[in-house]
Design a protein around this motif. Structure first.
Motif, PDB file in Angstrom:
ATOM      1  N   VAL A 113       0.875  -1.163   0.000  1.00 52.61           N
ATOM      2  CA  VAL A 113       0.000   0.000   0.000  1.00 52.61           C
ATOM      3  C   VAL A 113       0.917   1.218   0.000  1.00 52.61           C
ATOM      4  CG1 VAL A 113      -1.836   1.248   1.199  1.00 52.61           C
ATOM      5  CG2 VAL A 113      -1.756  -1.256   1.324  1.00 52.61           C
ATOM      6  N   ASP A 114       0.792   2.041  -1.031  1.00 52.82           N
ATOM      7  CA  ASP A 114       1.622   3.226  -1.202  1.00 52.82           C
ATOM      8  C   ASP A 114       0.834   4.434  -0.720  1.00 52.82           C
ATOM      9  OD1 ASP A 114       3.201   5.335  -2.008  1.00 52.82           O
ATOM     10  OD2 ASP A 114       3.620   4.495  -3.986  1.00 52.82           O
ATOM     11  N   LEU A 115       1.225   4.960   0.425  1.00 50.97           N
ATOM     12  CA  LEU A 115       0.517   6.072   1.061  1.00 50.97           C
ATOM     13  C   LEU A 115       1.202   7.409   0.826  1.00 50.97           C
ATOM     14  CD1 LEU A 115       0.105   3.982   4.244  1.00 50.97           C
ATOM     15  CD2 LEU A 115      -1.843   4.863   2.948  1.00 50.97           C
ATOM     16  N   ARG A 116       2.097   7.480  -0.138  1.00 47.70           N
ATOM     17  CA  ARG A 116       2.882   8.701  -0.354  1.00 47.70           C
ATOM     18  C   ARG A 116       2.117   9.821  -1.038  1.00 47.70           C
ATOM     19  NH1 ARG A 116       7.914   6.023  -3.241  1.00 47.70           N
ATOM     20  NH2 ARG A 116       6.169   4.978  -4.245  1.00 47.70           N
ATOM     21  N   TYR A 117       0.900   9.579  -1.426  1.00 47.50           N
ATOM     22  CA  TYR A 117       0.087  10.597  -2.103  1.00 47.50           C
ATOM     23  C   TYR A 117      -0.594  11.491  -1.069  1.00 47.50           C
ATOM     24  CZ  TYR A 117       0.874   7.365  -5.903  1.00 47.50           C
ATOM     25  OH  TYR A 117       1.470   6.542  -6.820  1.00 47.50           O
ATOM     26  N   ASP A 118      -0.824  12.747  -1.427  1.00 47.11           N
ATOM     27  CA  ASP A 118      -1.435  13.691  -0.491  1.00 47.11           C
ATOM     28  C   ASP A 118      -2.887  13.367  -0.168  1.00 47.11           C
ATOM     29  OD1 ASP A 118       0.891  15.205  -0.283  1.00 47.11           O
ATOM     30  OD2 ASP A 118       0.311  16.532  -1.929  1.00 47.11           O
ATOM     31  N   THR A 119      -3.626  12.912  -1.148  1.00 44.96           N
ATOM     32  CA  THR A 119      -5.069  12.734  -0.937  1.00 44.96           C
ATOM     33  C   THR A 119      -5.563  11.323  -1.231  1.00 44.96           C
ATOM     34  OG1 THR A 119      -5.515  13.466  -3.190  1.00 44.96           O
ATOM     35  CG2 THR A 119      -5.563  15.148  -1.459  1.00 44.96           C
TER      36      THR A 119
END
Length: 85
Positions: free
Chosen positions: A55-61
């Motif tokens: 799960v890549d949570l590096r995005y702002d939204t």
């Protein structure tokens, strides 16, 4: 779930691996906010019994999820994806 591995790379990006093999990519900023987002979404992600690869949570939204390749059915060849050069 438990944290099996924690990595903070030279650029300050945090990656965790859980004891079920899921990698969590938190990036460099807003770890607490991204953790909260993960806690809200994770039960829905695993509700059908399939555990994501990462799960890549590096995005702002938002976030990105990589799912495992489905197992080949007996008697059928598995699909191989290749990239053209």
């Amino acid at each position: 779930l438990r944290i099996a591995e924690l990595e903070l790379n030279g650029r300050g990006a945090l990656t965790l691996e859980l004891d079920n093999g899921v990698q969590l990519l938190f990036g460099r900023d807003d770890w607490q906010g991204r953790r909260q987002r993960l806690l809200q979404l994770y039960p829905d992600l695993v509700a059908d019994g399939v555990v994501p690869r990462y799960v890549d949570l590096r995005y702002d939204t938002g976030f990105a999820v990589a799912w495992p390749e489905p197992a080949a059915s007996p008697g059928r060849a598995s699909t191989v994806k290749t990239a053209g050069l």
